[in-house]
Design a protein around this motif. Structure first.
Motif, PDB file in Angstrom:
ATOM      1  N   LEU A  80      84.384  46.957  26.517  1.00 31.11           N
ATOM      2  CA  LEU A  80      83.504  46.190  27.399  1.00 31.11           C
ATOM      3  C   LEU A  80      83.694  44.678  27.251  1.00 31.11           C
ATOM      4  O   LEU A  80      83.834  43.965  28.246  1.00 31.11           O
ATOM      5  N   ARG A 125      76.202  52.739  23.073  1.00 30.66           N
ATOM      6  CA  ARG A 125      76.305  52.315  24.472  1.00 30.66           C
ATOM      7  C   ARG A 125      76.906  50.910  24.632  1.00 30.66           C
ATOM      8  O   ARG A 125      76.537  50.147  25.501  1.00 30.66           O
ATOM      9  N   ARG A 126      77.874  50.599  23.755  1.00 31.72           N
ATOM     10  CA  ARG A 126      78.623  49.348  23.823  1.00 31.72           C
ATOM     11  C   ARG A 126      80.104  49.665  23.666  1.00 31.72           C
ATOM     12  O   ARG A 126      80.712  49.367  22.631  1.00 31.72           O
ATOM     13  N   TYR A 167      80.292  49.355  33.587  1.00 31.71           N
ATOM     14  CA  TYR A 167      80.022  50.063  32.334  1.00 31.71           C
ATOM     15  C   TYR A 167      80.750  51.407  32.328  1.00 31.71           C
ATOM     16  O   TYR A 167      81.386  51.771  31.346  1.00 31.71           O
TER      17      TYR A 167
END
Length: 190
Positions: free
Chosen positions: A103, A98-99, A121
């Protein structure tokens, strides 16, 4: 676009390495990757802004050692596919934790107040997914093409160019599309 500079070691490798001699490509990719990481860190860039550069340094360090230890490995002609396997693993891995790798780069171009929003996101997850799919398609296509005939240089180049340029164009356009959609939603809900 500054984020695309992170792909420089991969591009240099693609230009320098040949089917018969991947050692120089690996060494050159490593030198460029380490140089970028050192330069970026000295410039104050955070690690999350340099996922692709750091991934390149690890990949090319491993490839350099392997190519020097086994210069005539049966994997030699599959160098272009291996690059894309690694890049796909980097992109999919960043999504799994989840990165998304985009980003940190996006934070350098967006106002701080949007960094923690779900929409920010989501946009980066979509962009990273597009890159992950492109790397995966490139890895599979290159493996197949190189297994059938490693001398089809024009086709290998076409696959490399398409699977880089298409996600790069998407990366440049998609944030604008997402902002426009958000503005339209704001007008219809007002």
């Amino acid at each position: 676009m500054r984020g695309l500079l992170g792909f420089l070691p991969w591009i240099v490798y693609a230009v320098v390495a040949t089917g018969d001699e991947w050692r120089w490509g690996a060494i050159t990719g490593l030198v460029v990757a380490v140089g970028l990481v050192v330069f970026d860190r000295r410039s104050g860039r955070a690690w999350d802004e340099m996922v692709i550069e750091a991934s390149a340094a690890v990949f090319f360090a491993c490839l350099t050692v392997f190519s020097l230890a086994a210069p005539h490995s049966p994997l030699t002609p599959y160098g272009p596919a291996l690059v894309n396997v690694w890049l796909a693993a980097t992109a999919w891995g960043s999504l799994a934790i989840r990165r998304p790798f985009t980003l940190g780069i996006a934070r350098t171009m967006a106002p701080k107040e949007v960094w923690e929003t779900p929409r920010f996101y989501r946009v980066n997850a979509v962009i990273t997914t597009v890159w992950a799919v492109a790397f995966t398609v490139a890895a599979g296509s290159l493996t197949l093409v190189l297994a059938l005939d490693p001398r089809v240089t024009a086709l290998v180049i076409a696959i490399k160019v398409l699977t880089f340029c298409l996600p790069a164009a998407f990366t440049a356009r998609y944030p604008k599309i997402a902002r426009r959609r958000l503005a339209e939603q704001g007008r219809t809900s007002a």
